[in-house]
Design an enzyme around this catalytic site. Structure first.
Site, PDB file in Angstrom:
ATOM      1  N   ALA A  72       5.122   4.125 -12.441  1.00  0.00           N
ATOM      2  CA  ALA A  72       6.299   3.927 -11.591  1.00  0.00           C
ATOM      3  C   ALA A  72       6.911   5.269 -11.233  1.00  0.00           C
ATOM      4  O   ALA A  72       7.021   6.152 -12.079  1.00  0.00           O
ATOM      5  CB  ALA A  72       7.338   3.065 -12.304  1.00  0.00           C
ATOM      6  N   GLU A 105      -4.708  -2.404 -13.059  1.00  0.00           N
ATOM      7  CA  GLU A 105      -4.576  -3.355 -11.963  1.00  0.00           C
ATOM      8  C   GLU A 105      -3.606  -2.758 -10.954  1.00  0.00           C
ATOM      9  O   GLU A 105      -2.625  -2.118 -11.339  1.00  0.00           O
ATOM     10  CB  GLU A 105      -4.022  -4.711 -12.425  1.00  0.00           C
ATOM     11  CG  GLU A 105      -4.979  -5.534 -13.251  1.00  0.00           C
ATOM     12  CD  GLU A 105      -4.764  -5.348 -14.746  1.00  0.00           C
ATOM     13  OE1 GLU A 105      -3.816  -4.643 -15.155  1.00  0.00           O
ATOM     14  OE2 GLU A 105      -5.575  -5.889 -15.517  1.00  0.00           O
ATOM     15  N   ASN A 110      -1.167  -2.390  -1.975  1.00  0.00           N
ATOM     16  CA  ASN A 110      -0.612  -1.061  -2.243  1.00  0.00           C
ATOM     17  C   ASN A 110      -1.651   0.016  -1.935  1.00  0.00           C
ATOM     18  O   ASN A 110      -2.181   0.673  -2.829  1.00  0.00           O
ATOM     19  CB  ASN A 110      -0.117  -0.971  -3.685  1.00  0.00           C
ATOM     20  CG  ASN A 110       0.708   0.274  -3.934  1.00  0.00           C
ATOM     21  OD1 ASN A 110       0.730   1.196  -3.128  1.00  0.00           O
ATOM     22  ND2 ASN A 110       1.380   0.301  -5.069  1.00  0.00           N
ATOM     23  N   TYR A 117      -5.597   6.445  -6.719  1.00  0.00           N
ATOM     24  CA  TYR A 117      -6.522   6.169  -7.821  1.00  0.00           C
ATOM     25  C   TYR A 117      -7.952   6.539  -7.422  1.00  0.00           C
ATOM     26  O   TYR A 117      -8.691   7.144  -8.204  1.00  0.00           O
ATOM     27  CB  TYR A 117      -6.439   4.707  -8.261  1.00  0.00           C
ATOM     28  CG  TYR A 117      -5.072   4.305  -8.763  1.00  0.00           C
ATOM     29  CD1 TYR A 117      -4.339   5.138  -9.604  1.00  0.00           C
ATOM     30  CD2 TYR A 117      -4.500   3.093  -8.394  1.00  0.00           C
ATOM     31  CE1 TYR A 117      -3.086   4.771 -10.058  1.00  0.00           C
ATOM     32  CE2 TYR A 117      -3.251   2.722  -8.857  1.00  0.00           C
ATOM     33  CZ  TYR A 117      -2.542   3.568  -9.679  1.00  0.00           C
ATOM     34  OH  TYR A 117      -1.300   3.205 -10.129  1.00  0.00           O
TER      35      TYR A 117
END
Length: 148
Positions: A72, A105, A110, A117
């Site tokens: 986050a 996950e 997104n 990633y």
């Protein structure tokens, strides 16, 4: 801006809950984070700005795998490289712990996170249908730590 990295502490939990609320539609509670602090398999790092948490990442170490629980970044601090810094840090932890895989996950919608990633070598290995609030699919992604 000057950022500092720290290990999550109990004193940070109220601020971390506020950060969660700014990032997620179903945020973790203070009790959930307290449980993570008590979990010997959990690793959490926080990035502070003026002593306030503005980003964090968590992972469970299970056998030879690291399961990333959350990443986050406060909306006001996005696009500053904080998530990238955290991912690099956790790859280093994975190497030190001799993990084989990191898994996570991510919401199928997104794309910025998926791109991030993938830039580290994560690739999709599965799909969890209706994983988020019973409405949105999650991509299951894996990184082979030895290739990172």
């Amino acid at each position: 801006m000057k950022y500092q990295t720290a290990t999550l502490t109990k004193e940070m939990l109220p601020d971390l809950v506020a950060l969660e609320k700014s990032c997620f539609s179903v945020p973790w509670t203070e009790n959930m984070f307290a449980g993570e602090l008590a979990n010997s398999a959990a690793v959490y790092r926080v990035i502070l700005y003026e002593d306030e948490p503005v980003a964090y990442m968590g992972m469970w170490l299970v056998a030879d795998e690291g399961q990333i629980t959350n990443v986050a970044v406060h909306p006001d601090h996005r696009r500053c490289g904080l998530a990238k810094q955290l991912i690099k840090m956790f790859i280093d932890i994975a190497k030190r712990e001799e993990l084989v895989y990191l898994t996570l996950e991510v919401r199928a919608s997104n794309q910025p996170a998926i791109n991030l990633y993938q830039s580290f070598g994560f690739y999709q290995v599965g799909l969890r249908r209706n994983y988020y609030e019973g409405k949105e699919d999650a991509l299951l992604m894996t990184l082979e730590v030895g290739k990172a």
